[in-house]
Scaffold this active site. Sequence first.
Site, PDB file in Angstrom:
ATOM      1  N   LYS A   1       0.861  -1.191   0.000  1.00 16.33           N
ATOM      2  CA  LYS A   1       0.000   0.000   0.000  1.00 16.33           C
ATOM      3  C   LYS A   1       0.889   1.229   0.000  1.00 16.33           C
ATOM      4  O   LYS A   1       2.020   1.179   0.488  1.00 16.33           O
ATOM      5  CB  LYS A   1      -0.898   0.015   1.242  1.00 16.33           C
TER       6      LYS A   1
ATOM      7  N   ASP B   1      -6.961   4.556  -4.778  1.00 13.04           N
ATOM      8  CA  ASP B   1      -7.589   4.423  -3.454  1.00 13.04           C
ATOM      9  C   ASP B   1      -8.195   5.794  -3.179  1.00 13.04           C
ATOM     10  O   ASP B   1      -8.381   6.593  -4.126  1.00 13.04           O
ATOM     11  CB  ASP B   1      -6.554   4.025  -2.383  1.00 13.04           C
TER      12      ASP B   1
HETATM   13  P1  NDP Z   1     -12.783   7.984  -3.011  1.00 16.76           P
HETATM   14  O1  NDP Z   1     -11.744   8.998  -2.729  1.00 16.76           O
HETATM   15  O2  NDP Z   1     -13.248   7.810  -4.400  1.00 16.76           O
HETATM   16  O3  NDP Z   1     -14.070   8.261  -2.101  1.00 16.76           O
HETATM   17  C1  NDP Z   1     -13.987   8.294  -0.723  1.00 16.76           C
HETATM   18  C2  NDP Z   1     -15.322   8.736  -0.179  1.00 16.76           C
HETATM   19  O4  NDP Z   1     -15.297   8.634   1.237  1.00 16.76           O
HETATM   20  C3  NDP Z   1     -15.636  10.185  -0.502  1.00 16.76           C
HETATM   21  O5  NDP Z   1     -17.023  10.362  -0.560  1.00 16.76           O
HETATM   22  C4  NDP Z   1     -15.037  10.912   0.717  1.00 16.76           C
HETATM   23  O6  NDP Z   1     -15.636  12.174   0.975  1.00 16.76           O
HETATM   24  C5  NDP Z   1     -15.362   9.942   1.836  1.00 16.76           C
HETATM   25  N1  NDP Z   1     -14.337  10.062   2.877  1.00 16.76           N
HETATM   26  C6  NDP Z   1     -13.002   9.870   2.742  1.00 16.76           C
HETATM   27  N2  NDP Z   1     -12.371  10.085   3.897  1.00 16.76           N
HETATM   28  C7  NDP Z   1     -13.328  10.421   4.768  1.00 16.76           C
HETATM   29  C8  NDP Z   1     -13.307  10.752   6.137  1.00 16.76           C
HETATM   30  N3  NDP Z   1     -12.154  10.803   6.825  1.00 16.76           N
HETATM   31  N4  NDP Z   1     -14.501  11.015   6.722  1.00 16.76           N
HETATM   32  C9  NDP Z   1     -15.649  10.973   6.024  1.00 16.76           C
HETATM   33  N5  NDP Z   1     -15.726  10.658   4.720  1.00 16.76           N
HETATM   34  C10 NDP Z   1     -14.589  10.390   4.121  1.00 16.76           C
HETATM   35  O7  NDP Z   1     -12.218   6.612  -2.420  1.00 16.76           O
HETATM   36  P2  NDP Z   1     -12.682   5.115  -2.745  1.00 16.76           P
HETATM   37  O8  NDP Z   1     -14.129   5.078  -3.013  1.00 16.76           O
HETATM   38  O9  NDP Z   1     -11.729   4.567  -3.738  1.00 16.76           O
HETATM   39  O10 NDP Z   1     -12.348   4.387  -1.366  1.00 16.76           O
HETATM   40  C11 NDP Z   1     -13.290   4.288  -0.296  1.00 16.76           C
HETATM   41  C12 NDP Z   1     -12.876   3.176   0.648  1.00 16.76           C
HETATM   42  O11 NDP Z   1     -12.842   1.942  -0.070  1.00 16.76           O
HETATM   43  C13 NDP Z   1     -11.485   3.309   1.276  1.00 16.76           C
HETATM   44  O12 NDP Z   1     -11.489   2.725   2.546  1.00 16.76           O
HETATM   45  C14 NDP Z   1     -10.622   2.480   0.350  1.00 16.76           C
HETATM   46  O13 NDP Z   1      -9.433   2.033   0.984  1.00 16.76           O
HETATM   47  C15 NDP Z   1     -11.563   1.326   0.063  1.00 16.76           C
HETATM   48  N6  NDP Z   1     -11.266   0.559  -1.136  1.00 16.76           N
HETATM   49  C16 NDP Z   1     -11.206   1.145  -2.362  1.00 16.76           C
HETATM   50  C17 NDP Z   1     -10.971   0.382  -3.477  1.00 16.76           C
HETATM   51  C18 NDP Z   1     -11.002   0.958  -4.843  1.00 16.76           C
HETATM   52  O14 NDP Z   1     -10.945   0.180  -5.796  1.00 16.76           O
HETATM   53  N7  NDP Z   1     -11.130   2.252  -5.022  1.00 16.76           N
HETATM   54  C19 NDP Z   1     -10.691  -1.064  -3.367  1.00 16.76           C
HETATM   55  C20 NDP Z   1     -10.876  -1.597  -2.034  1.00 16.76           C
HETATM   56  C21 NDP Z   1     -11.120  -0.796  -0.972  1.00 16.76           C
HETATM   57  P3  NDP Z   1     -14.840  13.513   0.579  1.00 16.76           P
HETATM   58  O15 NDP Z   1     -14.887  13.582  -0.896  1.00 16.76           O
HETATM   59  O16 NDP Z   1     -15.591  14.586   1.260  1.00 16.76           O
HETATM   60  O17 NDP Z   1     -13.445  13.342   1.114  1.00 16.76           O
END
Ligand code: NDP
Length: 443
Positions: A125, A165
Site C-alpha cells: 500500500k 484508493d
Molecule cells: P474515493 O476517494 O473515491 O471516495 C472516498 C469517499 O469517502 C468520498 O465520498 C469521501 O468524501 C469519503 N471520505 C473519505 N475520507 C473520509 C473521512 N475521513 N470522513 C468521512 N468521509 C470520508 O475513495 P474510494 O471510493 O476509492 O475508497 C473508499 C474506501 O474503499 C477506502 O477505505 C478504500 O481504501 C476502500 N477501497 C477502495 C478500493 C477501490 O478500488 N477504489 C478497493 C478496495 C477498498 P470527501 O470527498 O468529502 O473526502
Amino acid sequence: MSYVKEVYQSIAAKNSHEPEFLQAVEEVLATIEPAVEKDPIYRQNAILERITEPDRMIMFRVPWVDDKGNIQVNRGYRVQFNNAIGPYKGGIRLHPSVNLSIIKFLGFEQIFKNALTGLPIGGGKGGSDFDPKGKSDREVMAFCQSFMTELYRHIGADVDVPAGDIGTGAREIGYMYGQYKRITSLYEGVLTGKGLTYGGSLARKEATGFGLVYMTEEMLKSKGNTIAGKTVVVSGSGNVATYACEKAQQLGAKVVAMSDSNGWVFDKDGIDIAAIKQIKEVERKRISEYVNYRPQAEYHTDGRIWDVPCDVALPCATQNELHLSDAETLIKNGVMAVCEGANMPSTPDAIHKLQSSGIFFVPGKAANAGGVAVSALEMSQNSMRLSWTFDEVDQRLKGIMAGIFGQLKGVCDEFGFGDNYVAGANIAGFKKVATSMIAHGAV
Ligand code: NDP
C-alpha cells in the site's frame, strides 16, 4: 501464553504509536488463533512475527510547485508488505490524514484480501498526506509527477503494481503512469486503474462497488434471501460508493442515503445515481449539491447517516466510520446485513455488537476484494496485450466474489464458526500466504 498473544504483545510494544496498524493486526491475530494454535508449523516457522513485519517501508519527500509559485512538500509512502504469493499490489491513498500507521494497516489487510481473490498478488500500500481536494489539475499533475519521480525505482510490472484508493482516481493514475513511462521508457502494466485508451481494463472503475454488491447478494442468497426490494444505506460518494449504489439499484434495491466528509443526503425515493456521478465524477463538488437535482431530498450536516433505517448497510467511505453507537442504531432500526466496501470502516466493538446480535457481517478484506481482483485481471490483460469485454471481466468478477464467499463459508464450517465471516476471511487468507512463506524457507 499462547503463541498468538505472545507475538501480539511484542508487536504492540514495538508499534505503540500506530493505532490503526495495531487495530488491524489485533483483529487478524485474534481470529486466526484457532488455526494457528492447532498446527505447530506456524510457530516453528515464525510466521506471525514475519507476516506482521513489512518486507520494506519506503518514505520520501514529495516537493511540488503550486499555482502561486510556492514550493510545497508532502510525505510519500510505499509499504511493500508481503510478496509470498505475487508482486506487491495495493492502492495509493492521497488524503491529509495519511500517515505510516494507516498505510501499514492497509498494506497488512491487503495481504489477506489479495490471497482471497485466488490470484497471484502480494500485499502492499502507498500514499501521501497530499490533499487533491481544491487543487487545480496542474497542481495535481505536479504532485503526481514528483511522487512518481521517487516511486518509479521501487515498482515494476513484476515487482510492485500500485492502484487507486481514496483521492487517487483515473486522473491521478494517468499523471503517475505518464511520469513512470517518461523516466523508464517502459510501457508496462505498472499501475492499474489506467484509462481505457492506454491499457486500463473495462469494469475496473465499477469493480469494487459491483463486487461488494455481488458479495452481499451471495451471502444473502445463502440465507435464502436477496438484495432485491431491500432498503440500503451507502456511506461515501466516491468510487466504491457510487458503483455499489448503482449495482444495488440494478439488482432491485432502493439506496436512500449517501454521504461525503461534509454531510449526507437522504432521498426517500431512491438516490439518483446520475446526479451523484455528475456532482462527484464530473464537477468534483460536494454532495450538498444533490438537493439541486432532487428538491425532495434532504441534506444533513448533523446526525449520522447510520440513523437512516435500512435493511442493508454498506460503509464505503473510510476506516472507523461506523461506531458502536451506529451499530446499536442500525440494529434498533432492523438492519439485517452490514457489508464493508471501505477498508476497516467498522470499529471492533461495532463488529462485535453486530455479530453478537445475529446481523450478517462481511468484512472489507473479503467484501471489497473485487477492486484488486479486477486490477489483477488488468495486469493479465496487459501481459497478454489483450482487452477483454466488459461482460467478460464482470463475469469473472462475479465468479471471484462467489469463490471468496465459498472460502469464507468453508472455513466457518470447518472450525464451527457459524456466520463469523471475519474469522473465515482471515483464516482462509492467512493459510494461503503462510503455506507459501513456509515453502520459501526462512526469507
Ligand atoms: P474515493 O476517494 O473515491 O471516495 C472516498 C469517499 O469517502 C468520498 O465520498 C469521501 O468524501 C469519503 N471520505 C473519505 N475520507 C473520509 C473521512 N475521513 N470522513 C468521512 N468521509 C470520508 O475513495 P474510494 O471510493 O476509492 O475508497 C473508499 C474506501 O474503499 C477506502 O477505505 C478504500 O481504501 C476502500 N477501497 C477502495 C478500493 C477501490 O478500488 N477504489 C478497493 C478496495 C477498498 P470527501 O470527498 O468529502 O473526502
